[in-house]
Design an enzyme around this catalytic site. Structure first.
Site, PDB file in Angstrom:
ATOM      1  N   LYS A  22      39.958 -36.806  67.770  1.00 22.34           N
ATOM      2  CA  LYS A  22      39.089 -36.921  68.956  1.00 22.34           C
ATOM      3  C   LYS A  22      37.691 -37.376  68.567  1.00 22.34           C
ATOM      4  O   LYS A  22      37.119 -38.242  69.226  1.00 22.34           O
ATOM      5  CB  LYS A  22      39.027 -35.551  69.651  1.00 22.34           C
ATOM      6  N   ASN A  23      37.154 -36.783  67.499  1.00 17.94           N
ATOM      7  CA  ASN A  23      35.758 -37.061  67.159  1.00 17.94           C
ATOM      8  C   ASN A  23      35.550 -38.383  66.418  1.00 17.94           C
ATOM      9  O   ASN A  23      34.442 -38.698  66.013  1.00 17.94           O
ATOM     10  CB  ASN A  23      35.157 -35.893  66.373  1.00 17.94           C
ATOM     11  N   ARG A  96      29.514 -35.639  75.521  1.00 16.98           N
ATOM     12  CA  ARG A  96      28.279 -36.011  74.832  1.00 16.98           C
ATOM     13  C   ARG A  96      28.293 -37.474  74.379  1.00 16.98           C
ATOM     14  O   ARG A  96      27.327 -37.966  73.817  1.00 16.98           O
ATOM     15  CB  ARG A  96      28.073 -35.109  73.608  1.00 16.98           C
ATOM     16  N   CYS A 120      30.559 -29.040  74.717  1.00 21.03           N
ATOM     17  CA  CYS A 120      30.758 -27.592  74.645  1.00 21.03           C
ATOM     18  C   CYS A 120      29.439 -26.839  74.531  1.00 21.03           C
ATOM     19  O   CYS A 120      28.519 -27.286  73.857  1.00 21.03           O
ATOM     20  CB  CYS A 120      31.645 -27.260  73.440  1.00 21.03           C
ATOM     21  N   ARG A 125      22.261 -27.836  71.355  1.00 17.10           N
ATOM     22  CA  ARG A 125      22.748 -29.202  71.204  1.00 17.10           C
ATOM     23  C   ARG A 125      21.721 -30.242  71.682  1.00 17.10           C
ATOM     24  O   ARG A 125      21.978 -31.027  72.604  1.00 17.10           O
ATOM     25  CB  ARG A 125      24.102 -29.378  71.900  1.00 17.10           C
ATOM     26  N   ASP A 310      34.267 -26.462  63.233  1.00 23.39           N
ATOM     27  CA  ASP A 310      35.345 -26.482  64.231  1.00 23.39           C
ATOM     28  C   ASP A 310      36.625 -25.788  63.735  1.00 23.39           C
ATOM     29  O   ASP A 310      37.525 -25.527  64.514  1.00 23.39           O
ATOM     30  CB  ASP A 310      35.670 -27.934  64.613  1.00 23.39           C
ATOM     31  N   VAL A 332      26.277 -24.247  61.180  1.00 22.83           N
ATOM     32  CA  VAL A 332      26.124 -25.546  61.847  1.00 22.83           C
ATOM     33  C   VAL A 332      25.609 -25.385  63.292  1.00 22.83           C
ATOM     34  O   VAL A 332      24.698 -26.079  63.716  1.00 22.83           O
ATOM     35  CB  VAL A 332      27.445 -26.341  61.819  1.00 22.83           C
ATOM     36  N   ARG A 418      40.648 -31.472  76.912  1.00 22.83           N
ATOM     37  CA  ARG A 418      39.652 -32.419  76.396  1.00 22.83           C
ATOM     38  C   ARG A 418      39.984 -32.884  74.989  1.00 22.83           C
ATOM     39  O   ARG A 418      39.671 -34.003  74.606  1.00 22.83           O
ATOM     40  CB  ARG A 418      38.276 -31.729  76.332  1.00 22.83           C
TER      41      ARG A 418
HETATM   42  N1  EPU Z   1      21.165 -31.406  66.110  1.00 25.51           N
HETATM   43  C1  EPU Z   1      19.826 -31.401  66.438  1.00 25.51           C
HETATM   44  N2  EPU Z   1      19.298 -32.525  67.045  1.00 25.51           N
HETATM   45  C2  EPU Z   1      20.064 -33.613  67.331  1.00 25.51           C
HETATM   46  C3  EPU Z   1      21.431 -33.616  66.994  1.00 25.51           C
HETATM   47  C4  EPU Z   1      21.955 -32.479  66.371  1.00 25.51           C
HETATM   48  O1  EPU Z   1      19.117 -30.434  66.196  1.00 25.51           O
HETATM   49  O2  EPU Z   1      19.532 -34.594  67.889  1.00 25.51           O
HETATM   50  C5  EPU Z   1      21.756 -30.190  65.498  1.00 25.51           C
HETATM   51  C6  EPU Z   1      22.778 -29.545  66.445  1.00 25.51           C
HETATM   52  O3  EPU Z   1      22.155 -28.726  67.391  1.00 25.51           O
HETATM   53  C7  EPU Z   1      23.655 -28.781  65.478  1.00 25.51           C
HETATM   54  C8  EPU Z   1      23.645 -29.661  64.231  1.00 25.51           C
HETATM   55  O4  EPU Z   1      22.527 -30.546  64.361  1.00 25.51           O
HETATM   56  O5  EPU Z   1      23.085 -27.536  65.181  1.00 25.51           O
HETATM   57  C9  EPU Z   1      24.894 -30.474  64.011  1.00 25.51           C
HETATM   58  O6  EPU Z   1      25.189 -31.244  65.156  1.00 25.51           O
HETATM   59  P1  EPU Z   1      25.894 -32.674  65.059  1.00 25.51           P
HETATM   60  O7  EPU Z   1      24.952 -33.697  65.581  1.00 25.51           O
HETATM   61  O8  EPU Z   1      26.423 -32.847  63.690  1.00 25.51           O
HETATM   62  O9  EPU Z   1      27.086 -32.490  66.075  1.00 25.51           O
HETATM   63  P2  EPU Z   1      27.606 -33.495  67.162  1.00 25.51           P
HETATM   64  O10 EPU Z   1      27.596 -34.887  66.652  1.00 25.51           O
HETATM   65  O11 EPU Z   1      26.965 -33.208  68.472  1.00 25.51           O
HETATM   66  C10 EPU Z   1      30.099 -33.500  66.372  1.00 25.51           C
HETATM   67  C11 EPU Z   1      31.392 -33.123  67.012  1.00 25.51           C
HETATM   68  C12 EPU Z   1      31.496 -31.622  67.113  1.00 25.51           C
HETATM   69  C13 EPU Z   1      31.378 -31.022  65.712  1.00 25.51           C
HETATM   70  C14 EPU Z   1      30.078 -31.486  65.051  1.00 25.51           C
HETATM   71  C15 EPU Z   1      29.952 -31.015  63.628  1.00 25.51           C
HETATM   72  C16 EPU Z   1      31.842 -34.991  68.449  1.00 25.51           C
HETATM   73  C17 EPU Z   1      31.970 -35.527  69.826  1.00 25.51           C
HETATM   74  N3  EPU Z   1      31.486 -33.725  68.324  1.00 25.51           N
HETATM   75  O12 EPU Z   1      29.104 -33.017  67.267  1.00 25.51           O
HETATM   76  O13 EPU Z   1      32.787 -31.338  67.617  1.00 25.51           O
HETATM   77  O14 EPU Z   1      31.401 -29.632  65.805  1.00 25.51           O
HETATM   78  O15 EPU Z   1      30.002 -32.923  65.072  1.00 25.51           O
HETATM   79  O16 EPU Z   1      31.014 -31.498  62.838  1.00 25.51           O
HETATM   80  O17 EPU Z   1      32.080 -35.696  67.470  1.00 25.51           O
HETATM   81  C18 EPU Z   1      34.406 -30.251  68.901  1.00 25.51           C
HETATM   82  O18 EPU Z   1      35.175 -31.166  68.580  1.00 25.51           O
HETATM   83  O19 EPU Z   1      34.780 -29.218  69.530  1.00 25.51           O
HETATM   84  C19 EPU Z   1      32.998 -30.346  68.555  1.00 25.51           C
HETATM   85  C20 EPU Z   1      32.055 -29.537  69.051  1.00 25.51           C
END
Ligand code: EPU
Length: 437
Positions: A22-23, A96, A120, A125, A310, A332, A418
């Site tokens: 998915k990601n 997102r 989520c 976030r 995850d 994380v 999802r």
């Molecule tokens: N963060 C910030 N500012 C930002 C972006 C991120 O402070 O602008 C912080 C977040 O709050 C968090 C950390 O950085 O504490 C890591 O967030 P990251 O940006 O890595 O996560 P993401 O890209 O929003 C993706 C996956 C998540 C998965 C994370 C970590 C997708 C759509 N989502 O999220 O997947 O947990 O990377 O591997 O790719 C899921 O599949 O259920 C899911 C939540």
């Protein structure tokens, strides 16, 4: 709200298949927007996030053709156009992904509108890294009542970016923007998850020039034009680990066709430490409960190559069946233990703490975040009526209901659609006693 009645207590046993991650799939679909020719993505699962991205791309004039059973999505971006804000807004709250459309849309149209984001509820976030990156490329970011308008009147220029934390989304934002920016971009502090490496592979197929150096440094040389790609998505290692945890928690034996060892190394080590056994072959991985007592562990989630956040929630359910005290430190997301409330209601002994337990001091230490958990086991789980809080937490509740004695009702299971393809069909194939109302 749909609900699932789960008659627990039966070990899951049999074979299921996982398809593309998915990601990754959602990001690869967005990447197609950057090309001047059609792209084809294979091994695409039938999950709601794919429908959301397909809908967003169609709003922007991309032609999307799907062979759902065959797992193929064809994307033709020849006629990209601006979408109406009201139409984009109907997607607000759903995912997102819209934030990742910024770079491609700026290159194609000179502007992007991003509605308020969904996803989520597992922490704040924020999107500050994303917006800072876009500004560094020369974009102008204006916050409106309904979302964010991003424009690039003078185009986008290569830049040097350092991420304070290796964010997956921010790294993807940078890649999707830098590939067609003017000049060279250097990112330090990059995330290097396997899904990001697969996105880099897709972009390279399209004509991008990207190198991944040691120490989390990625360099991109911008090009004027990108073509299409044909690519097979890497497997969903989160889904595979979720089924592995379900096998462990229910005392079962599940062959996960499609699961890949290289992206699951860290999970497999942990699975073994808890006492689970696995056999790997060319087509998948068989996960089994050992038939003897499971062992407690100390675990810390981290960015790749660490133990994925995850994977944490499904594994915590299995740890309620391990003998002794397990400690899990979530580094994380600041708020990813909300789902343990329902597990306590089902008889699990889990306490959450603000302190960083069991390892390094993380970003969330000495603040008001309950981001460490102590799980005492083994405990017998009882059936309960529960509501799905988020995608991974929801699947974890389902695992708990499958392991518990009696009939549980799990409400709001559409959230699980999802990210878990046909999960009720797979549960039935594994012998679970379930009814979807
Ligand atoms: N963060 C910030 N500012 C930002 C972006 C991120 O402070 O602008 C912080 C977040 O709050 C968090 C950390 O950085 O504490 C890591 O967030 P990251 O940006 O890595 O996560 P993401 O890209 O929003 C993706 C996956 C998540 C998965 C994370 C970590 C997708 C759509 N989502 O999220 O997947 O947990 O990377 O591997 O790719 C899921 O599949 O259920 C899911 C939540």
């Amino acid at each position: 709200m749909s609900q699932l009645r789960v008659d627990g207590g039966t070990p899951l046993s049999g074979e299921i298949t996982v398809r593309g991650a998915k990601n990754f799939v959602s990001k690869a679909m967005v990447a197609a927007l950057l090309g001047e020719e059609p792209s084809e993505l294979r091994n695409v699962p039938e999950i709601r996030d794919v429908n959301v991205v397909a809908g967003l791309l169609q709003l922007h004039g991309v032609q999307v053709a799907r062979d759902v059973a065959g797992g193929v999505v064809r994307l033709d971006p020849s006629n990209v156009e601006s979408a109406h804000k009201a139409d984009i807004d109907t997607h607000a709250g759903a995912s997102r992904i819209p934030i990742l459309l910024c770079g491609p849309l700026l290159h194609r149209l000179g502007e992007a509108f991003i509605p308020d984001l969904g996803g989520c509820r597992i922490g704040d976030r924020p999107i500050d890294y994303h917006l800072d990156i876009l500004r560094q490329f020369g974009a102008q970011v204006d916050k409106l009542d309904t979302g964010i308008l991003i424009t690039a009147p003078r185009g986008l220029q290569g830049t040097k970016v350092h991420l304070p934390y290796p964010s997956v989304g921010a790294t993807e934002q940078l890649l999707l923007t830098a590939v067609r920016a003017d000049g060279v971009t250097e990112l330090s502090g990059a995330a290097i998850e396997p899904e990001i490496m697969d996105l880099i592979a897709v972009l390279q197929r399209m004509g991008a020039i990207i190198s991944v150096d040691t120490d989390r440094v990625i360099r991109v040389e911008g090009v004027d034009r990108l073509g299409g790609y044909v690519h097979t998505a890497l497997a969903d290692r989160i889904e595979a680990a979720s089924w592995a945890a379900a096998a462990l928690a229910t005392g079962g034996d599940v062959y996960v066709r499609g699961a890949e060892q290289p992206s699951m190394m860290t999970f497999l080590n942990t699975f073994r430490k808890v006492g689970g056994t696995f056999d790997i072959d060319d087509d998948g991985i068989r996960f089994r409960h050992p038939g003897t007592e499971l062992r407690s562990i100390v675990l810390e989630t981290d960015v790749h190559p660490g133990f994925m956040t995850d994977w944490q929630q499904p594994l915590v359910v299995a740890l309620t069946q391990a003998s002794g005290l397990s400690i899990v430190h979530e580094t994380v997301y600041e708020n990813r233990f909300g789902f343990t409330e329902a597990l306590r209601q089902m008889g699990a002994t889990i306490q959450v703490y603000r302190e960083c337990l069991g390892g390094l001091e993380c970003r969330f230490g000495r603040r008001n975040f309950f981001h460490s958990a102590v799980i005492s086991g083994p405990t017998r789980l009882r059936a309960a009526d529960i509501e799905v809080p988020d995608l991974r937490g929801g699947f974890s509740h389902l695992i708990a209901a499958l392991a518990a004695e009696g009939t549980s009702r799990v409400r709001g299971i559409e959230l699980i659609d999802r990210g878990y393809e046909n999960f009720t069909g797979k549960l039935e194939a594994l012998g679970a006693k379930i009814v979807r109302d």
